[in-house]
Design a protein around this motif. Structure first.
Motif: not given
Length: 380
Positions: A288-303, A343-349, A351-356
Motif C-alpha cells: 500500500i502506497n505511502d500517504g494512505f492509512d493501511k488499515y483503511y485501505i484494507a477495509c475498503l478493498l473488502k467492502s 482515514q486514520i480516524k475511520i481506521s481507529k473506529h 479497528k475498535l469494531l474488529s477488536n470487539q
C-alpha cells in the motif's frame, strides 16, 4: 468405558456399525418446487449461518437430500472441519447438498449427533477418506464404521440434553458474532459510500510486488480465502500445495494479497497476521502506497462497494466459480478518498469494531474447545 460419566449409569457400552443404528443417505423420490437449501457454506460448527431459499429450476445438481425433523447432516467433504448440522425442522421444505451424508438415527438422534463428533469417530472417518486437497468419505464407507455407545436410553437422553444446553450457548455466541459482523458492515458502508473530494484509482494506491521463494518449503504456505488468511496446513488439516514450493510468491506483513480468479467473490486480504509466508504463484501481492492509512485501505478493498467493482472487472472463466480478472480494469477502479487524517480516524473506529469482534470470536473458540474436551471424555 468413557472417562467422564454421570454417576447413576454403570452399565457397559456396546459397539455396532453405523448402519445398525442409523439409516445413511435414504433415497429421495422428488425435490419440492421451492425449498431452503443447505450447502457446505451454510453451516459453521453446528450453526446454520446462511438461509438460502431457491427454486428447483435454479437448484444445483447437488441439492438432493430432502430433510425431515431430527435428521443429521454429516460433512463428508473435508470432514475434519466438523461443520455438521442437526435439523430440528422448518416451516418450508429443506434440502441439503450431497456434500453431506443424511443420517436418520434409530437411537436418540441428538445423542448420535454428538457421538459423530467424537475424536475416535473422526479418526475412523479420516482413515477412509480419499483425495488430497479435498479429502472425502462416501456413504457406504461411513455406515460401515463401528462405534461404541450406551444402550441405556436414559443415559442417551441425559447426555443429549447436556450437550443441547452447551450447543445453545454456542449458538447464542455465534448469533452475537453475526450481529456484530452485520453492524460492522453497516458502519463500513456508511464510511465508504461518502462522496469525498479526492478520487483515487487503485493504480495510485497499490504497488505490485513479485518476490519469489528460492528453495522448497522456505516458509509456511498461506491460503487466501474470502474469510481471511490461514496457514494452509491448518486450513486443509495438512499441506495441500504441490510438493515443491520453489518459486512461490513471498508475502510479508501489511501486504495485500488476492486470487485473480476468485477476487469477484471477495477473496482479497490484508496480511496483519504473518511476518512472512509464501502463496501460490497465481496470487497477486501488493504494497500500500505511502500517504494512505493501511488499515483503511484494507477495509475498503473488502467492502461491498469494492466487490461490485471487481465483478465488473472480471470475465467468466472455465468454471462457474472462477472469473478471470482484467488487471488493467482492476487498476483503473476508483474510490472517493478522505484525506489521511480522516482515514486514520475511520481506521481507529473500524479497528475498535474488529477488536470487539475478535474478542467474541475468541470466546466462541473457547466454548468449542471446552465442548470438544467433553466429547473426548464422555464418549469412547
Amino acid at each position: 468405558m468413557p472417562e467422564l460419566r454421570f454417576p447413576e449409569f454403570t452399565d457397559g457400552w456396546i459397539s455396532k456399525k453405523v448402519s445398525s443404528i442409523a439409516q445413511v443417505n435414504p433415497k429421495t423420490n422428488s425435490i419440492p418446487d421451492v425449498f431452503q437449501y443447505i450447502d457446505l457454506e451454510s453451516v459453521n460448527k453446528g450453526v446454520l449461518t446462511e438461509h438460502k431459499i431457491i427454486n428447483v429450476t435454479d437448484a444445483p445438481s447437488r441439492a438432493q437430500r430432502l430433510l425431515e425433523k431430527n435428521d443429521i447432516l454429516f460433512q463428508t467433504v473435508r470432514p475434519y472441519q466438523q461443520n455438521n448440522y442437526f435439523f430440528t425442522g422448518n416451516n418450508i421444505p429443506t434440502v441439503a447438498s450431497t456434500g453431506y451424508a443424511q443420517i436418520k438415527a434409530k437411537i436418540n438422534p441428538y445423542y448420535l449427533y454428538q457421538l459423530l463428533h467424537s475424536k475416535s469417530f473422526l479418526n475412523e472417518v479420516m482413515l477412509r477418506c480419499t483425495g488430497s486437497s479435498y479429502p472425502a468419505i462416501n456413504g457406504n464407507d461411513l455406515k460401515d464404521i463401528t462405534i461404541s455407545y450406551s444402550s441405556d436410553l436414559f443415559e442417551q437422553e441425559k447426555i443429549s440434553n447436556f450437550f443441547k444446553y452447551i450447543d445453545s450457548i454456542i449458538e447464542k455466541q455465534q448469533q452475537l458474532i453475526d450481529k456484530l459482523k452485520l453492524y460492522k458492515r453497516g458502519v463500513e458502508n456508511l464510511y465508504f459510500s461518502k462522496k469525498y473530494n479526492n478520487h483515487c484509482r487503485l493504480k495510485d494506491i497499490l504497488i505490485e510486488r513479485n518476490e519469489n521463494s528460492v528453495k522448497n518449503n522456505e516458509h509456511d504456505v498461506i491460503s487466501s480465502t474470502k474469510n481471511g488468511l490461514f496457514k494452509q496446513c491448518d486450513y486443509f488439516n495438512k499441506q495441500a500445495s504441490s510438493e515443491d514450493t520453489t518459486g512461490y510468491k513471498i508475502i510479508r506483513l501489511e501486504q495485500i494479497v488476492f486470487s485473480p480468479q476468485n477476487l469477484w467473490m471477495g477473496n482479497i486480504n490484508y496480511n496483519d497476521s504473518y511476518d512472512i509466508g509464501i502463496v501460490s504463484p497465481s496470487y497477486k501481492i501488493f504494497d500500500i502506497n505511502d500517504g494512505f492509512d493501511k488499515y483503511y485501505i484494507a477495509c475498503l478493498l473488502k467492502s461491498s462497494q469494492a466487490i461490485k467493482e471487481y465483478i465488473l472487472a472480471s470475465e467468466q472463466g472455465a468454471s462457474i466459480v472462477r472469473r478471470n480478472l482484467n488487471m488493467e480494469l482492476f487498476l483503473q477502479v476508483a474510490f472517493f478518498m478522505p484525506d489521511l487524517e480522516e482515514q486514520i480516524k475511520i481506521s481507529k473506529h473500524l479497528k475498535l469494531l474488529s477488536n470487539q469482534l475478535d474478542n467474541q470470536e475468541h470466546t466462541l473458540k473457547a466454548l468449542l474447545t471446552m465442548k470438544q474436551g467433553l466429547l473426548q471424555k464422555m464418549f469412547i
